[in-house]
Motif scaffolding. Structure first.
Motif, PDB file in Angstrom:
ATOM      1  N   SER A  70       0.828  -1.208   0.000  1.00 45.98           N
ATOM      2  CA  SER A  70       0.000   0.000   0.000  1.00 45.98           C
ATOM      3  C   SER A  70       0.863   1.260   0.000  1.00 45.98           C
ATOM      4  N   GLY A 108      -8.704  -4.021  -4.710  1.00 48.47           N
ATOM      5  CA  GLY A 108     -10.037  -3.806  -4.160  1.00 48.47           C
ATOM      6  C   GLY A 108     -10.945  -4.997  -4.390  1.00 48.47           C
ATOM      7  N   GLY A 124      -4.788  -1.470  -8.769  1.00 47.79           N
ATOM      8  CA  GLY A 124      -5.631  -1.064  -7.643  1.00 47.79           C
ATOM      9  C   GLY A 124      -6.974  -1.760  -7.658  1.00 47.79           C
ATOM     10  N   GLY A 130       0.605   6.732  -6.584  1.00 49.18           N
ATOM     11  CA  GLY A 130      -0.515   7.654  -6.707  1.00 49.18           C
ATOM     12  C   GLY A 130      -0.053   9.102  -6.672  1.00 49.18           C
ATOM     13  N   MET A 142       1.904   1.736  -3.522  1.00 52.84           N
ATOM     14  CA  MET A 142       0.752   2.214  -4.305  1.00 52.84           C
ATOM     15  C   MET A 142       0.476   3.687  -4.008  1.00 52.84           C
ATOM     16  N   LYS A 143       0.581   4.046  -2.739  1.00 54.02           N
ATOM     17  CA  LYS A 143       0.341   5.438  -2.377  1.00 54.02           C
ATOM     18  C   LYS A 143       1.389   6.350  -3.025  1.00 54.02           C
TER      19      LYS A 143
END
Lengths: 152, 289
Positions: A40, A141, A137, A47, A43-44
């Protein structure tokens, strides 16, 4: 009459003494959660780059590669005995163990998207990378939806 | 003025009866609006043809089955005119004038502008026609008589189209239009009364209602360490990613993929601004999000 003795001998041979102690279920869950936190965070960071908050597009390839490199570890992080029965704090749902095929399929989809993203990010195409990042992503999810507790 | 001329005219004058400002429907624009409005989410069953219906929506009225909205002339909307579509969307009535159930979110769609209705209608024509009969709704005895809907409308329906409030910031008004009329975020996120009217003062406060629990997405009070920034909201709408680097799933990810992700940057910003403007959750909320 030999069999019980033989069994004991074999068992003694197979049971390799654990140098630092066998991992407890809590250790395994801790490791698993650390793994997902790592994903994460990558991924952040990605982003922040794709949104243009940080102007470091060249970093994308590294982050994507990191995720892809560990993406195949995922299914191995859920051995039997590490579900909510053993470790109540885990967010993993029993479905991970009751529907192993469904779980493996979602994990495989994640790994596939992660590797595709890494390949695209390596080419340095920002727009294509954004789409590939979104696909990763979405796979995250999609799996959480079925196999992880809602945290709200 | 054109309308007056058309009054005594032949059917061929019907086109001239449209207001001079009416735009031609643009199916591409309609596709984005449809994604945001979630049309296919309720009008497509799992693994089914897009828009062919069959999707089951359990509610306090009973279980509704999304009807076929493909252009099939017998089972879909193939025989409908634009005016029929407008009557359903804006007035909540079928082509025979009967009240529709508000499981079809016309109390929100009524706000959709004339132009956007034309775009949506144009998009509908591009669905593949599917000759799939509708699944009858399975309603509770008290909900079967459509006459009850007349009463319901007195409390649950105010006819559109959407109008900005006096002095409302244009960006906020645009966001409110997208969030309330088109996306109808409250359709899933706002708790409802026993008769299915959204509860006042609880906008976006979250529900456990089917098809899946929808979290409280009201802003945190100012200064709360969990408060999301404007940028966090835009990111959620653009990528489905939370501030923690986690991702939404299920129906919300579908909405992101087919709707909010495809909005223009300006519209996404406006939607995020409106989202931030709804009354915040109470300060004492134990919810950690």
């Amino acid at each position: 009459m030999h069999r019980p003795i033989a069994s004991v001998l074999i068992a003694a041979t197979l049971a390799t003494p654990a140098v630092a102690g066998d991992p407890t279920p809590t250790d395994l869950v801790d490791y698993r959660e650390t793994y997902f936190e790592g994903l994460s965070k990558h991924m952040k960071a990605i982003g922040m780059v794709v949104k243009g908050k940080v102007a470091r597009p060249a970093d994308l390839a590294g982050h994507a590669q990191a995720i892809a490199a560990v993406s195949d570890h995922l299914t191995g992080l859920f051995p039997a005995g590490t579900g909510p029965d053993a470790v109540p704090t885990t967010e993993a749902l029993p479905a991970v163990w009751t529907d192993p095929d469904g779980f493996k399929a979602k994990a495989a989809a994640f790994s596939e998207k992660a590797k595709a993203f890494a390949a695209i990010a390596a080419k340095g195409d920002l727009e294509a990378s954004k789409a590939a990042f979104f696909a990763v992503g979405k796979a995250c999810g999609d799996c959480h939806d079925t196999f992880r507790k809602d945290d709200h | 003025m054109l309308g007056v001329v058309a009054l005594g005219g032949s059917p061929s004058d019907a086109a001239a009866a449209q207001p001079a400002s009416a735009v031609a429907g643009d199916p591409e624009a309609g596709a984005v609006l449809a994604g945001l409005a979630g049309c296919l989410a309720c009008h497509t069953e799992e693994g089914g043809a897009p828009g062919a219906g069959g999707y089951a929506l359990p509610t306090q009225w009973g279980t509704f089955h999304g009807p076929n909205i493909t252009p099939d002339p017998e089972h879909g909307l193939g025989a409908w005119t634009f005016e029929d579509f407008e009557r359903a969307m804006r007035h909540g009535r079928d082509p025979d004038g009967r009240f529709l159930y508000p499981a079809f979110p016309y109390p929100s769609y009524t706000g959709i502008s004339d132009d956007d209705l034309r775009h949506l209608w144009a998009w509908l024509q591009f669905l593949d026609p599917v000759a799939q009969p509708d699944t009858p709704h399975d309603l509770n005895p008290g909900a079967r008589a459509r006459s009850v809907l007349g009463l319901w409308r007195m409390v649950g329906f105010r006819r559109g189209p959407f109008e900005p409030a006096r002095g409302e910031d244009p960006v906020l008004a645009r966001g409110r239009y997208l969030g309330e009329a088109v996306a109808h975020c409250g359709g899933c996120h706002t708790p409802r009364s026993g008769i299915g009217v959204p509860r006042r003062g609880a906008e976006l406060a979250g529900t456990d209602a089917p098809p899946e629990p929808s979290p409280d997405i009201r802003p945190h009070p100012a200064g709360d360490p969990h408060a999301w920034s404007h940028d966090d909201r835009v990111t959620l709408l653009a990528y489905g990613m939370t501030p923690e680097g986690d991702f939404v799933g299920g129906e919300m990810m579908r909405l992101v993929e087919e709707g909010t992700r495809r909005l223009s940057d300006a519209d996404r910003e406006a939607l995020a601004r409106w989202w931030h403007s709804v009354p915040p959750r109470p300060a004492s909320s134990a919810d950690d999000r």
